[in-house]
Design a protein around this motif. Structure first.
Motif, PDB file in Angstrom:
ATOM      1  N   PHE A  19     -13.533 -12.189 141.510  1.00 21.19           N
ATOM      2  CA  PHE A  19     -12.596 -11.531 142.413  1.00 21.19           C
ATOM      3  C   PHE A  19     -12.087 -12.478 143.500  1.00 21.19           C
ATOM      4  CE2 PHE A  19     -16.639 -11.113 144.481  1.00 21.19           C
ATOM      5  CZ  PHE A  19     -16.342 -11.282 145.824  1.00 21.19           C
ATOM      6  N   PHE A  20     -12.822 -13.516 143.832  1.00 18.75           N
ATOM      7  CA  PHE A  20     -12.414 -14.420 144.900  1.00 18.75           C
ATOM      8  C   PHE A  20     -11.213 -15.276 144.504  1.00 18.75           C
ATOM      9  CE2 PHE A  20     -15.849 -16.328 142.495  1.00 18.75           C
ATOM     10  CZ  PHE A  20     -15.325 -17.564 142.142  1.00 18.75           C
ATOM     11  N   PHE A  21     -10.842 -15.305 143.233  1.00 19.60           N
ATOM     12  CA  PHE A  21      -9.640 -16.028 142.805  1.00 19.60           C
ATOM     13  C   PHE A  21      -8.366 -15.252 143.118  1.00 19.60           C
ATOM     14  CE2 PHE A  21     -12.401 -18.279 139.603  1.00 19.60           C
ATOM     15  CZ  PHE A  21     -12.234 -19.525 140.175  1.00 19.60           C
ATOM     16  N   PHE A  22      -8.507 -14.052 143.632  1.00 21.41           N
ATOM     17  CA  PHE A  22      -7.330 -13.208 143.812  1.00 21.41           C
ATOM     18  C   PHE A  22      -6.368 -13.728 144.883  1.00 21.41           C
ATOM     19  CE2 PHE A  22      -6.593  -9.679 141.188  1.00 21.41           C
ATOM     20  CZ  PHE A  22      -5.492  -9.046 141.713  1.00 21.41           C
ATOM     21  N   PHE A  23      -6.801 -14.692 145.673  1.00 24.90           N
ATOM     22  CA  PHE A  23      -5.885 -15.282 146.644  1.00 24.90           C
ATOM     23  C   PHE A  23      -4.772 -16.071 145.939  1.00 24.90           C
ATOM     24  CE2 PHE A  23      -8.788 -18.730 145.884  1.00 24.90           C
ATOM     25  CZ  PHE A  23      -7.985 -19.855 145.930  1.00 24.90           C
ATOM     26  N   LEU A  24      -4.940 -16.362 144.660  1.00 23.05           N
ATOM     27  CA  LEU A  24      -3.925 -17.107 143.906  1.00 23.05           C
ATOM     28  C   LEU A  24      -2.658 -16.290 143.626  1.00 23.05           C
ATOM     29  CD1 LEU A  24      -6.221 -18.980 141.373  1.00 23.05           C
ATOM     30  CD2 LEU A  24      -5.100 -19.918 143.387  1.00 23.05           C
ATOM     31  N   VAL A  25      -2.678 -14.995 143.916  1.00 25.51           N
ATOM     32  CA  VAL A  25      -1.465 -14.204 143.717  1.00 25.51           C
ATOM     33  C   VAL A  25      -0.372 -14.617 144.695  1.00 25.51           C
ATOM     34  CG1 VAL A  25      -2.655 -12.216 142.736  1.00 25.51           C
ATOM     35  CG2 VAL A  25      -2.211 -12.289 145.179  1.00 25.51           C
ATOM     36  N   ILE A  26      -0.717 -15.427 145.675  1.00 19.03           N
ATOM     37  CA  ILE A  26       0.281 -15.932 146.612  1.00 19.03           C
ATOM     38  C   ILE A  26       1.291 -16.825 145.880  1.00 19.03           C
ATOM     39  CG2 ILE A  26       0.583 -17.327 148.709  1.00 19.03           C
ATOM     40  CD1 ILE A  26      -2.142 -16.282 149.594  1.00 19.03           C
ATOM     41  N   TYR A  27       0.919 -17.301 144.702  1.00 21.35           N
ATOM     42  CA  TYR A  27       1.843 -18.091 143.887  1.00 21.35           C
ATOM     43  C   TYR A  27       3.102 -17.289 143.551  1.00 21.35           C
ATOM     44  CZ  TYR A  27       3.550 -20.999 140.062  1.00 21.35           C
ATOM     45  OH  TYR A  27       4.318 -21.770 139.249  1.00 21.35           O
ATOM     46  N   ALA A  28       2.994 -15.974 143.577  1.00 19.35           N
ATOM     47  CA  ALA A  28       4.161 -15.120 143.333  1.00 19.35           C
ATOM     48  C   ALA A  28       5.240 -15.367 144.388  1.00 19.35           C
ATOM     49  CB  ALA A  28       3.751 -13.655 143.318  1.00 19.35           C
ATOM     50  N   ALA A  29       4.840 -15.640 145.624  1.00 16.49           N
ATOM     51  CA  ALA A  29       5.817 -15.918 146.678  1.00 16.49           C
ATOM     52  C   ALA A  29       6.591 -17.198 146.377  1.00 16.49           C
ATOM     53  CB  ALA A  29       5.119 -16.026 148.027  1.00 16.49           C
ATOM     54  N   TYR A  30       5.917 -18.190 145.824  1.00 14.34           N
ATOM     55  CA  TYR A  30       6.612 -19.427 145.458  1.00 14.34           C
ATOM     56  C   TYR A  30       7.606 -19.183 144.330  1.00 14.34           C
ATOM     57  CZ  TYR A  30       7.479 -24.084 143.650  1.00 14.34           C
ATOM     58  OH  TYR A  30       8.093 -25.215 143.193  1.00 14.34           O
ATOM     59  N   ILE A  31       7.234 -18.369 143.363  1.00 12.20           N
ATOM     60  CA  ILE A  31       8.150 -18.046 142.267  1.00 12.20           C
ATOM     61  C   ILE A  31       9.373 -17.315 142.807  1.00 12.20           C
ATOM     62  CG2 ILE A  31       8.400 -16.723 140.126  1.00 12.20           C
ATOM     63  CD1 ILE A  31       5.420 -17.282 139.619  1.00 12.20           C
TER      64      ILE A  31
ATOM     65  N   TRP B 135      10.578 -17.556 145.899  1.00  5.18           N
ATOM     66  CA  TRP B 135      11.343 -18.536 146.672  1.00  5.18           C
ATOM     67  C   TRP B 135      12.243 -19.366 145.754  1.00  5.18           C
ATOM     68  CZ3 TRP B 135      12.620 -19.749 151.527  1.00  5.18           C
ATOM     69  CH2 TRP B 135      13.092 -21.028 151.786  1.00  5.18           C
ATOM     70  N   GLU B 136      11.671 -19.851 144.668  1.00  5.77           N
ATOM     71  CA  GLU B 136      12.449 -20.652 143.729  1.00  5.77           C
ATOM     72  C   GLU B 136      13.483 -19.801 142.986  1.00  5.77           C
ATOM     73  OE1 GLU B 136      12.549 -23.973 143.312  1.00  5.77           O
ATOM     74  OE2 GLU B 136      11.167 -24.084 145.011  1.00  5.77           O
ATOM     75  N   GLY B 137      13.149 -18.562 142.695  1.00  2.00           N
ATOM     76  CA  GLY B 137      14.094 -17.675 142.029  1.00  2.00           C
ATOM     77  C   GLY B 137      15.296 -17.360 142.903  1.00  2.00           C
ATOM     78  N   LEU B 138      15.060 -17.178 144.181  1.00  2.00           N
ATOM     79  CA  LEU B 138      16.177 -16.932 145.092  1.00  2.00           C
ATOM     80  C   LEU B 138      17.052 -18.176 145.235  1.00  2.00           C
ATOM     81  CD1 LEU B 138      14.453 -14.784 147.852  1.00  2.00           C
ATOM     82  CD2 LEU B 138      16.099 -14.020 146.143  1.00  2.00           C
ATOM     83  N   LYS B 139      16.445 -19.354 145.112  1.00  2.00           N
ATOM     84  CA  LYS B 139      17.240 -20.587 145.153  1.00  2.00           C
ATOM     85  C   LYS B 139      18.142 -20.675 143.919  1.00  2.00           C
ATOM     86  CE  LYS B 139      15.006 -24.483 144.998  1.00  2.00           C
ATOM     87  NZ  LYS B 139      14.380 -25.793 145.190  1.00  2.00           N
ATOM     88  N   VAL B 140      17.608 -20.276 142.760  1.00  2.00           N
ATOM     89  CA  VAL B 140      18.405 -20.281 141.535  1.00  2.00           C
ATOM     90  C   VAL B 140      19.546 -19.279 141.636  1.00  2.00           C
ATOM     91  CG1 VAL B 140      18.334 -19.714 139.063  1.00  2.00           C
ATOM     92  CG2 VAL B 140      16.541 -21.130 140.077  1.00  2.00           C
ATOM     93  N   MET B 141      19.300 -18.169 142.316  1.00  2.00           N
ATOM     94  CA  MET B 141      20.341 -17.153 142.482  1.00  2.00           C
ATOM     95  C   MET B 141      21.319 -17.485 143.606  1.00  2.00           C
ATOM     96  SD  MET B 141      18.610 -13.511 141.720  1.00  2.00           S
ATOM     97  CE  MET B 141      16.952 -13.698 142.295  1.00  2.00           C
ATOM     98  N   ARG B 142      21.177 -18.663 144.189  1.00  2.00           N
ATOM     99  CA  ARG B 142      22.085 -19.185 145.209  1.00  2.00           C
ATOM    100  C   ARG B 142      22.139 -18.315 146.462  1.00  2.00           C
ATOM    101  NH1 ARG B 142      24.995 -20.013 140.325  1.00  2.00           N
ATOM    102  NH2 ARG B 142      24.993 -22.214 139.763  1.00  2.00           N
ATOM    103  N   VAL B 143      20.974 -17.877 146.910  1.00  2.00           N
ATOM    104  CA  VAL B 143      20.891 -17.139 148.168  1.00  2.00           C
ATOM    105  C   VAL B 143      20.795 -18.170 149.293  1.00  2.00           C
ATOM    106  CG1 VAL B 143      19.482 -15.533 149.502  1.00  2.00           C
ATOM    107  CG2 VAL B 143      19.783 -15.185 147.059  1.00  2.00           C
TER     108      VAL B 143
END
Length: 151
Positions: free
Chosen positions: A94-106, A108-116
């Motif tokens: 359960f202590f690996f659950f802090f890795l869901v923060i990687y979703a924020a990076y995805i 961030w990059e997705g919004l860059k692709v969408m030209r925001v």
């Protein structure tokens, strides 16, 4: 959906097996109920996050199509599903659950692709990350609460 649906199904199966084998008694109906709740919460959480994204960022300003917006939400949900599968089958991780923060990076990059714009991208990343991470959790808790009133 060909990306997300198998992952949501695997997550539900992992919850079912983890609940079934993780308890002293073999309570098949409770394990099935929790698996259905997880499936419903993840499925509807995915679509609710997508629709909120469309309201948050108008399509005209994205200069892209709705399919790209859905892909961003689906791909950013991947860490939740994968870590949920691992945690359901091996609860000691359960202590690996802090890795869901990687979703924020995805996101961030997705919004860059969408030209925001960069100015808008920071607050939209925070809002969408909170939505993607907390929407399935909130829906799951709501379904558990509502199931107490069922006959």
């Amino acid at each position: 959906m060909t990306f997300s649906l198998p992952l949501i199904g695997a997550y539900s199966l992992a919850i079912f097996l983890g609940y079934l084998f993780g308890h002293q008694e073999w309570d098949f109906s409770s394990a099935l109920k929790f698996a259905v709740f997880i499936f419903s919460a993840c499925f509807f959480g995915l679509y609710m996050s997508y629709f909120i994204l469309l309201k948050l960022i108008p399509i005209e300003s994205m200069k892209s199509d709705k399919g790209l917006a859905f892909k961003m939400i689906a791909y950013s949900s991947l860490p939740i599903y994968l870590l949920g599968i691992v945690t359901a089958l091996i609860p000691q991780t359960f202590f690996f659950f802090f890795l869901v923060i990687y979703a924020a990076y995805i996101i961030w990059e997705g919004l860059k692709v969408m030209r925001v714009n960069v100015d808008q991208r920071s607050w939209q990343t925070v809002v969408l990350s909170v939505l993607v991470l907390l929407m399935p959790y909130g829906l799951h808790k709501l379904l558990i609460y509502l199931s107490r009133f069922a006959l």
